[in-house]
Design a protein around this motif. Sequence first.
Motif, mmCIF file in Angstrom:
data_model
loop_
_atom_site.group_PDB
_atom_site.id
_atom_site.type_symbol
_atom_site.label_atom_id
_atom_site.label_comp_id
_atom_site.label_asym_id
_atom_site.label_seq_id
_atom_site.Cartn_x
_atom_site.Cartn_y
_atom_site.Cartn_z
ATOM 1 N N ASP A 1 39.153 26.091 36.915
ATOM 2 C CA ASP A 1 39.841 27.037 37.794
ATOM 3 C C ASP A 1 38.984 28.301 37.846
ATOM 4 O OD1 ASP A 1 41.741 28.219 39.353
ATOM 5 O OD2 ASP A 1 43.259 28.419 37.772
ATOM 6 N N TYR A 2 39.243 29.159 38.832
ATOM 7 C CA TYR A 2 38.434 30.372 38.965
ATOM 8 C C TYR A 2 39.316 31.545 39.369
ATOM 9 C CZ TYR A 2 34.839 33.633 40.473
ATOM 10 O OH TYR A 2 34.045 34.745 40.591
ATOM 11 N N LEU A 3 39.023 32.707 38.786
ATOM 12 C CA LEU A 3 39.727 33.925 39.203
ATOM 13 C C LEU A 3 38.704 35.040 39.322
ATOM 14 C CD1 LEU A 3 42.517 35.393 39.665
ATOM 15 C CD2 LEU A 3 42.382 36.029 37.243
ATOM 16 N N ALA A 4 38.710 35.709 40.492
ATOM 17 C CA ALA A 4 37.804 36.854 40.664
ATOM 18 C C ALA A 4 38.475 38.076 40.062
ATOM 19 C CB ALA A 4 37.520 37.074 42.141
ATOM 20 N N MET A 5 37.799 38.717 39.128
ATOM 21 C CA MET A 5 38.322 39.955 38.548
ATOM 22 C C MET A 5 37.165 40.766 37.975
ATOM 23 S SD MET A 5 39.983 38.865 34.873
ATOM 24 C CE MET A 5 39.962 40.498 34.139
ATOM 25 N N ASP A 6 37.386 42.077 37.869
ATOM 26 C CA ASP A 6 36.380 42.918 37.229
ATOM 27 C C ASP A 6 36.805 43.104 35.780
ATOM 28 O OD1 ASP A 6 34.725 44.861 36.245
ATOM 29 O OD2 ASP A 6 34.707 46.034 38.103
ATOM 30 N N ALA A 7 36.057 42.498 34.883
ATOM 31 C CA ALA A 7 36.449 42.514 33.469
ATOM 32 C C ALA A 7 36.383 43.912 32.872
ATOM 33 C CB ALA A 7 35.545 41.568 32.681
ATOM 34 N N GLY A 8 35.705 44.823 33.555
ATOM 35 C CA GLY A 8 35.629 46.199 33.058
ATOM 36 C C GLY A 8 36.821 47.036 33.518
ATOM 37 N N GLN A 9 37.697 46.490 34.349
ATOM 38 C CA GLN A 9 38.856 47.229 34.888
ATOM 39 C C GLN A 9 40.132 46.737 34.226
ATOM 40 O OE1 GLN A 9 38.752 49.727 37.076
ATOM 41 N NE2 GLN A 9 36.503 49.546 37.174
ATOM 42 N N SER A 10 40.755 47.597 33.408
ATOM 43 C CA SER A 10 41.943 47.132 32.684
ATOM 44 C C SER A 10 43.052 46.737 33.657
ATOM 45 C CB SER A 10 42.415 48.189 31.682
ATOM 46 O OG SER A 10 42.569 49.406 32.342
ATOM 47 N N ALA A 11 43.051 47.371 34.854
ATOM 48 C CA ALA A 11 44.105 47.071 35.838
ATOM 49 C C ALA A 11 44.087 45.597 36.248
ATOM 50 C CB ALA A 11 43.911 47.948 37.069
ATOM 51 N N TYR B 1 43.825 43.027 34.419
ATOM 52 C CA TYR B 1 44.309 42.070 33.409
ATOM 53 C C TYR B 1 45.763 41.638 33.641
ATOM 54 C CZ TYR B 1 39.894 42.367 31.033
ATOM 55 O OH TYR B 1 38.562 42.272 30.740
ATOM 56 N N GLY B 2 46.515 42.489 34.377
ATOM 57 C CA GLY B 2 47.880 42.078 34.732
ATOM 58 C C GLY B 2 47.791 40.853 35.631
ATOM 59 N N ARG B 3 46.845 40.903 36.569
ATOM 60 C CA ARG B 3 46.640 39.778 37.482
ATOM 61 C C ARG B 3 46.227 38.534 36.695
ATOM 62 N NH1 ARG B 3 42.691 38.900 41.041
ATOM 63 N NH2 ARG B 3 41.460 40.683 40.345
ATOM 64 N N LEU B 4 45.383 38.759 35.695
ATOM 65 C CA LEU B 4 44.949 37.623 34.866
ATOM 66 C C LEU B 4 46.160 37.005 34.156
ATOM 67 C CD1 LEU B 4 42.879 35.820 33.427
ATOM 68 C CD2 LEU B 4 42.498 37.674 31.791
ATOM 69 N N ALA B 5 47.015 37.890 33.583
ATOM 70 C CA ALA B 5 48.194 37.376 32.858
ATOM 71 C C ALA B 5 49.083 36.583 33.811
ATOM 72 C CB ALA B 5 48.967 38.534 32.232
ATOM 73 N N ARG B 6 49.242 37.099 35.035
ATOM 74 C CA ARG B 6 50.096 36.378 36.004
ATOM 75 C C ARG B 6 49.464 35.037 36.367
ATOM 76 N NH1 ARG B 6 50.707 41.522 37.727
ATOM 77 N NH2 ARG B 6 49.222 41.419 39.457
ATOM 78 N N HIS B 7 48.136 35.042 36.502
ATOM 79 C CA HIS B 7 47.449 33.786 36.847
ATOM 80 C C HIS B 7 47.655 32.745 35.738
ATOM 81 C CE1 HIS B 7 44.376 31.588 39.164
ATOM 82 N NE2 HIS B 7 44.065 31.061 37.994
ATOM 83 N N LEU B 8 47.647 33.227 34.494
ATOM 84 C CA LEU B 8 47.815 32.291 33.372
ATOM 85 C C LEU B 8 49.244 31.763 33.306
ATOM 86 C CD1 LEU B 8 45.730 34.148 30.652
ATOM 87 C CD2 LEU B 8 45.156 31.979 31.733
ATOM 88 N N GLY B 9 50.203 32.600 33.742
ATOM 89 C CA GLY B 9 51.607 32.183 33.819
ATOM 90 C C GLY B 9 52.097 31.594 32.514
ATOM 91 N N GLN B 10 52.713 30.415 32.606
ATOM 92 C CA GLN B 10 53.304 29.775 31.436
ATOM 93 C C GLN B 10 52.286 29.528 30.332
ATOM 94 O OE1 GLN B 10 56.436 29.252 30.649
ATOM 95 N NE2 GLN B 10 56.783 30.431 32.525
ATOM 96 N N ALA C 1 39.590 45.163 24.399
ATOM 97 C CA ALA C 1 40.658 46.166 24.440
ATOM 98 C C ALA C 1 41.672 45.796 25.531
ATOM 99 C CB ALA C 1 40.058 47.545 24.702
ATOM 100 N N SER C 2 41.176 45.417 26.703
ATOM 101 C CA SER C 2 42.094 45.119 27.811
ATOM 102 C C SER C 2 42.929 43.866 27.532
ATOM 103 C CB SER C 2 41.323 44.923 29.120
ATOM 104 O OG SER C 2 40.594 46.080 29.406
ATOM 105 N N LEU C 3 42.327 42.873 26.881
ATOM 106 C CA LEU C 3 43.096 41.665 26.537
ATOM 107 C C LEU C 3 44.237 42.051 25.603
ATOM 108 C CD1 LEU C 3 40.241 39.038 25.900
ATOM 109 C CD2 LEU C 3 41.934 38.971 27.753
ATOM 110 N N GLY C 4 43.908 42.928 24.633
ATOM 111 C CA GLY C 4 44.923 43.369 23.666
ATOM 112 C C GLY C 4 46.045 44.110 24.374
ATOM 113 N N THR C 5 45.673 45.076 25.216
ATOM 114 C CA THR C 5 46.685 45.893 25.897
ATOM 115 C C THR C 5 47.567 45.038 26.804
ATOM 116 O OG1 THR C 5 45.008 47.604 25.932
ATOM 117 C CG2 THR C 5 46.948 48.003 27.290
ATOM 118 N N ALA C 6 46.961 44.034 27.428
ATOM 119 C CA ALA C 6 47.743 43.184 28.351
ATOM 120 C C ALA C 6 48.590 42.153 27.604
ATOM 121 C CB ALA C 6 46.796 42.485 29.323
#
Length: 479
Positions: free
Chosen positions: A83-93, A95-104, A126-131
């Motif tokens: 699977d693929y998700l476009a995101m900027d790993a340097g942008q903490s904002a 990671y919410g999208r990443l969490a939603r993509h991961l879902g269950q 840091a962003s993984l932790g915060t999210a």
Amino acid sequence: MIPPCDMLVFGGTGDLALHKLLPALYHLHRDGRLPKDMRILALARKSLSRAAYQALAERHCRAQVARADFDADTWQRFAERLDYLAMDAGQSADYGRLARHLGQSCQRGRIYYMATAPDLFEDIAASLGTAGLVTEDSRIVLEKPIGHSLASAQAINAAIGAAFAEPQIFRIDHYLGKETVQNLMALRFANALFEPVWRAGHIDHVQISVCETLGVENRGAYYDRAGAMRDMVQNHLLQLLCLVAMEAPVRFDAEAVRNEKVKILEALKPIQGLDVRDKTVRGQYGAGRIGGHDVPAYYFEKNVDNDSDTETFVALQAEIDNWRWAGVPFYLRTGKRLAKKTSEIVIQFKPVPHHLFKGDEANRLLIRLQPEERISLQLMAKTPGKGMHLEPVELDLNLAQAFQQRRWDAYERLLLDVIEGDSTLFMRRDEVEAAWQWIDPILQGWQQHYQSPRSYPAGSSGPEQAHSLLELGGREWLG
Ligand SMILES: NC(=O)C1=CN([C@@H]2O[C@H](COP(=O)(O)OP(=O)(O)OC[C@H]3O[C@@H](n4cnc5c(N)ncnc54)[C@H](OP(=O)(O)O)[C@@H]3O)[C@@H](O)[C@H]2O)C=CC1
Ligand SMILES: O=C1O[C@H](COP(=O)(O)O)[C@@H](O)[C@H](O)[C@H]1O
């Protein structure tokens, strides 16, 4: 039974992911070694659909995997994991999208593979932790080099350590996944033969060479900031040195093995200040010919500064200040655009104490990692016929012939270890920092006393000075 988990590859469109990680994961899938429903989520900034990423991955895997091992059905089933998700790993904002993509699947174990430049590692952790994306079942894999100095490595380790506990952190050095490297441990610690002579009293010197014919390829931007010392010596070559020099661990487990390796790194005699002029050689390739083709000088490579003084070659003489190795030089050498690709370790024994026969030579043990996996012991034997004429003969163990099965790529072995949670072949925090502790003064010495690397023609065996380094002690590079 391996518990279910997913793998997230930060930098999923990069060179490492496409050339090494995906082919290794494909092989593990084909051999039925991946957890049944494991998903592989690639992450990078580029906008790509899932189908486009699957096509990109297929193109690269087809090119990397032997034709006999690649078939459309197996690929199709493997591609379903991708699977693929476009995101900027340097942008903490993001990671919410990443969490939603991961879902269950947020409830499952997750492996975060950092296949990006190291300057992103701190932000990602840091962003993984915060999210809220780090749980007890999470693991993080860090690629080398970790940082570019002791201070930066400490900062990365601290940031990763704030989000992940040490047993969850896998600092990868793919040389430790190579079969012959592990065989070095088998040779030393499963054969009583070598232990009594594996010490200063019997060994004259050790050589560790990793010679490449490749240049910097499409990695100029990274390499020009790193150079051979950070790219190869700080990690791969020092790890090989540790495996040759360490004491037998009390058990073959992560803590025991790594405890012994750290002791060696801490016992390395510092090379600092003007020492760098006597004990080290820096080189940079100029134009030349390799395999019948003209190749450009390093400073004309893509994304490399035209005035670059980055080294593409390092040779140095290390010493280990401990009881076993006092006075035994360990010569390390690595370089790009050299005449041939070989990675090998040579243990040169001392001559016999009293020479009965003319022309006898000291024994030598060769451990070859590449291109073929081989261990060979050079012994003196009498030639047939009259008189005592001696010649060196090889007691040869060709590992590919001895075990006629597909050779695993280093990343296959190491990725499986991460999935299974075995960190024996990964570097612990103190190990990485001890290696930088030794490397930093050399880099500083270079800045002050050895700014300009020696030029060597591509396709040669490196700068002249690398030969002088050994000739001073009456020795020469073997191989
Ligand atoms: N290549 C190799 O053989 C080896 C590499 N390594 C190490 O592996 C790591 C990766 O190297 P390599 O694959 O060569 O590097 P590349 O430059 O080829 O790839 C970098 C990847 O990171 C992505 N990336 C960069 N910035 C971001 C960002 N802000 N957010 C999300 N993704 C980003 C890029 O995609 P995009 O630009 O689209 O975001 C790309 O997928 C490095 O630490 C390197 O030292 C270690 C051993 C061998
Ligand atoms: O880590 C790295 O290793 C490769 C050499 O690996 P090998 O398995 O082909 O010997 C090297 O080319 C690269 O510069 C470096 O980052």
